[in-house]
Enzyme design. Structure first.
Site, PDB file in Angstrom:
ATOM      1  N   ASN A  59     -10.234  78.197  -2.650  1.00 36.30           N
ATOM      2  CA  ASN A  59     -10.008  77.658  -1.677  1.00 36.30           C
ATOM      3  C   ASN A  59      -8.899  77.832  -0.563  1.00 36.30           C
ATOM      4  O   ASN A  59      -7.924  78.312  -1.025  1.00 36.30           O
ATOM      5  CB  ASN A  59      -9.214  76.139  -1.863  1.00 36.30           C
ATOM      6  CG  ASN A  59      -8.237  75.545  -3.005  1.00 36.30           C
ATOM      7  OD1 ASN A  59      -8.174  76.819  -3.654  1.00 36.30           O
ATOM      8  ND2 ASN A  59      -7.210  74.775  -2.917  1.00 36.30           N
ATOM      9  N   GLU A  61      -5.663  77.151   2.138  1.00 33.46           N
ATOM     10  CA  GLU A  61      -5.271  75.932   2.954  1.00 33.46           C
ATOM     11  C   GLU A  61      -5.141  76.149   3.733  1.00 33.46           C
ATOM     12  O   GLU A  61      -4.415  78.129   4.397  1.00 33.46           O
ATOM     13  CB  GLU A  61      -3.983  74.722   2.268  1.00 33.46           C
ATOM     14  CG  GLU A  61      -4.792  74.827   0.748  1.00 33.46           C
ATOM     15  CD  GLU A  61      -3.702  73.916  -0.133  1.00 33.46           C
ATOM     16  OE1 GLU A  61      -3.863  72.667  -1.001  1.00 33.46           O
ATOM     17  OE2 GLU A  61      -2.324  74.106   0.521  1.00 33.46           O
ATOM     18  N   ASN A  62      -4.516  75.956   4.659  1.00 32.43           N
ATOM     19  CA  ASN A  62      -3.679  76.322   6.480  1.00 32.43           C
ATOM     20  C   ASN A  62      -2.657  75.397   6.845  1.00 32.43           C
ATOM     21  O   ASN A  62      -2.490  73.860   6.385  1.00 32.43           O
ATOM     22  CB  ASN A  62      -4.237  76.017   7.063  1.00 32.43           C
ATOM     23  CG  ASN A  62      -4.626  76.598   9.023  1.00 32.43           C
ATOM     24  OD1 ASN A  62      -3.550  76.086   9.349  1.00 32.43           O
ATOM     25  ND2 ASN A  62      -4.619  77.701   9.186  1.00 32.43           N
ATOM     26  N   ALA A  63      -1.192  75.968   7.260  1.00 37.67           N
ATOM     27  CA  ALA A  63      -0.943  74.607   8.046  1.00 37.67           C
ATOM     28  C   ALA A  63      -0.860  73.336   8.588  1.00 37.67           C
ATOM     29  O   ALA A  63      -0.366  72.597   8.549  1.00 37.67           O
ATOM     30  CB  ALA A  63       0.587  75.624   8.890  1.00 37.67           C
ATOM     31  N   TYR A  65      -3.294  71.081   8.182  1.00 43.06           N
ATOM     32  CA  TYR A  65      -4.170  70.467   6.548  1.00 43.06           C
ATOM     33  C   TYR A  65      -5.711  70.309   6.599  1.00 43.06           C
ATOM     34  O   TYR A  65      -5.866  71.506   6.194  1.00 43.06           O
ATOM     35  CB  TYR A  65      -3.676  69.247   6.386  1.00 43.06           C
ATOM     36  CG  TYR A  65      -2.572  69.882   5.650  1.00 43.06           C
ATOM     37  CD1 TYR A  65      -1.501  70.530   5.693  1.00 43.06           C
ATOM     38  CD2 TYR A  65      -1.185  68.167   5.356  1.00 43.06           C
ATOM     39  CE1 TYR A  65       0.223  70.937   5.304  1.00 43.06           C
ATOM     40  CE2 TYR A  65      -0.534  68.498   4.557  1.00 43.06           C
ATOM     41  CZ  TYR A  65       0.257  69.675   4.195  1.00 43.06           C
ATOM     42  OH  TYR A  65       2.014  69.519   3.963  1.00 43.06           O
ATOM     43  N   CYS A  70     -12.829  74.137   1.598  1.00 39.80           N
ATOM     44  CA  CYS A  70     -13.190  73.810   0.022  1.00 39.80           C
ATOM     45  C   CYS A  70     -13.410  75.970  -0.617  1.00 39.80           C
ATOM     46  O   CYS A  70     -13.751  75.885   0.335  1.00 39.80           O
ATOM     47  CB  CYS A  70     -13.930  73.116  -0.311  1.00 39.80           C
ATOM     48  SG  CYS A  70     -13.195  71.368  -0.111  1.00 39.80           S
ATOM     49  N   GLU A  72     -15.960  75.963  -2.703  1.00 37.44           N
ATOM     50  CA  GLU A  72     -17.174  75.753  -2.094  1.00 37.44           C
ATOM     51  C   GLU A  72     -18.163  76.396  -1.265  1.00 37.44           C
ATOM     52  O   GLU A  72     -18.785  77.228  -1.190  1.00 37.44           O
ATOM     53  CB  GLU A  72     -18.221  74.442  -3.061  1.00 37.44           C
ATOM     54  CG  GLU A  72     -17.701  73.632  -4.117  1.00 37.44           C
ATOM     55  CD  GLU A  72     -16.882  72.799  -3.932  1.00 37.44           C
ATOM     56  OE1 GLU A  72     -15.582  73.377  -3.471  1.00 37.44           O
ATOM     57  OE2 GLU A  72     -16.426  71.646  -4.858  1.00 37.44           O
ATOM     58  N   CYS A 104     -16.274  67.925  -3.134  1.00 36.22           N
ATOM     59  CA  CYS A 104     -15.609  66.413  -2.402  1.00 36.22           C
ATOM     60  C   CYS A 104     -17.568  66.705  -1.586  1.00 36.22           C
ATOM     61  O   CYS A 104     -18.065  66.563  -1.481  1.00 36.22           O
ATOM     62  CB  CYS A 104     -14.312  67.346  -1.628  1.00 36.22           C
ATOM     63  SG  CYS A 104     -15.322  68.052  -0.260  1.00 36.22           S
ATOM     64  N   CYS A 107     -18.658  68.825   0.483  1.00 39.22           N
ATOM     65  CA  CYS A 107     -19.250  70.231  -0.126  1.00 39.22           C
ATOM     66  C   CYS A 107     -20.941  69.840  -0.673  1.00 39.22           C
ATOM     67  O   CYS A 107     -21.334  70.937  -0.433  1.00 39.22           O
ATOM     68  CB  CYS A 107     -18.051  70.816  -0.609  1.00 39.22           C
ATOM     69  SG  CYS A 107     -16.766  71.650  -0.859  1.00 39.22           S
TER      70      CYS A 107
END
Ligand SMILES: [Zn+2]
Length: 150
Positions: A59, A61-63, A65, A70, A72, A104, A107
């Protein structure tokens, strides 16, 4: 209902094939590269192509969100970029105390683009593995021109 498993089985890692055990270990390794400074929830994935090549993802992430990715999706992105279009299995590793971490909804749909895929979901210790399939956890996925007759 969340937390209830009705169409899958939990198996011991040692009882799975060597190929699947290897796939799960690759997903554990991929998880170590997770970029998740906001949630600190690390996820690793590994996808096994039909011709036996493994692609890993984690995964990211980013500031901002919602634009995070993900594990996958990053694994499939690597596989698609290498020209793969058919897949045998996906391993997903995350670490929640009392539950496995299935993909999720987004995905599930994303992976359903390609073909029927077996899913192996576990925790970093790889003791027990939730074995299921995309077909089982995503009935009635969106398809262009799908023929769902009721
Ligand atoms: Zn997802």
């Amino acid at each position: 209902m969340a937390g209830q498993i009705s169409i899958s089985s939990i198996q011991k890692m040692k009882n799975l094939s060597a190929d699947i055990q290897n796939l799960l270990r690759e997903a554990v390794e991929a998880r170590l590269s997770s970029y998740s400074p906001y949630s600190n929830f690390k996820v690793g994935a590994a996808v096994l192509s039909e011709d036996g090549v493994i692609f890993k993802g984690c995964n990211v992430e980013n500031a901002s969100y919602p634009i995070g990715m993900c594990a996958e999706k990053t694994a499939f992105g690597a596989a698609i970029c290498a020209g793969k279009r058919k897949f045998k299995a996906v391993a997903i590793i995350a670490d929640q105390e009392k539950v496995f971490t299935p993909p999720c909804g987004g995905c599930r749909q994303f992976m359903s683009e390609f073909n029927e895929i077996d899913l192996y979901i576990s925790k970093p210790d790889l003791t027990n593995v939730l074995v299921t399939s995309l077909k089982d956890i995503l009935p009635l996925q969106f398809e262009v021109n799908a023929d769902y007759s009721f």
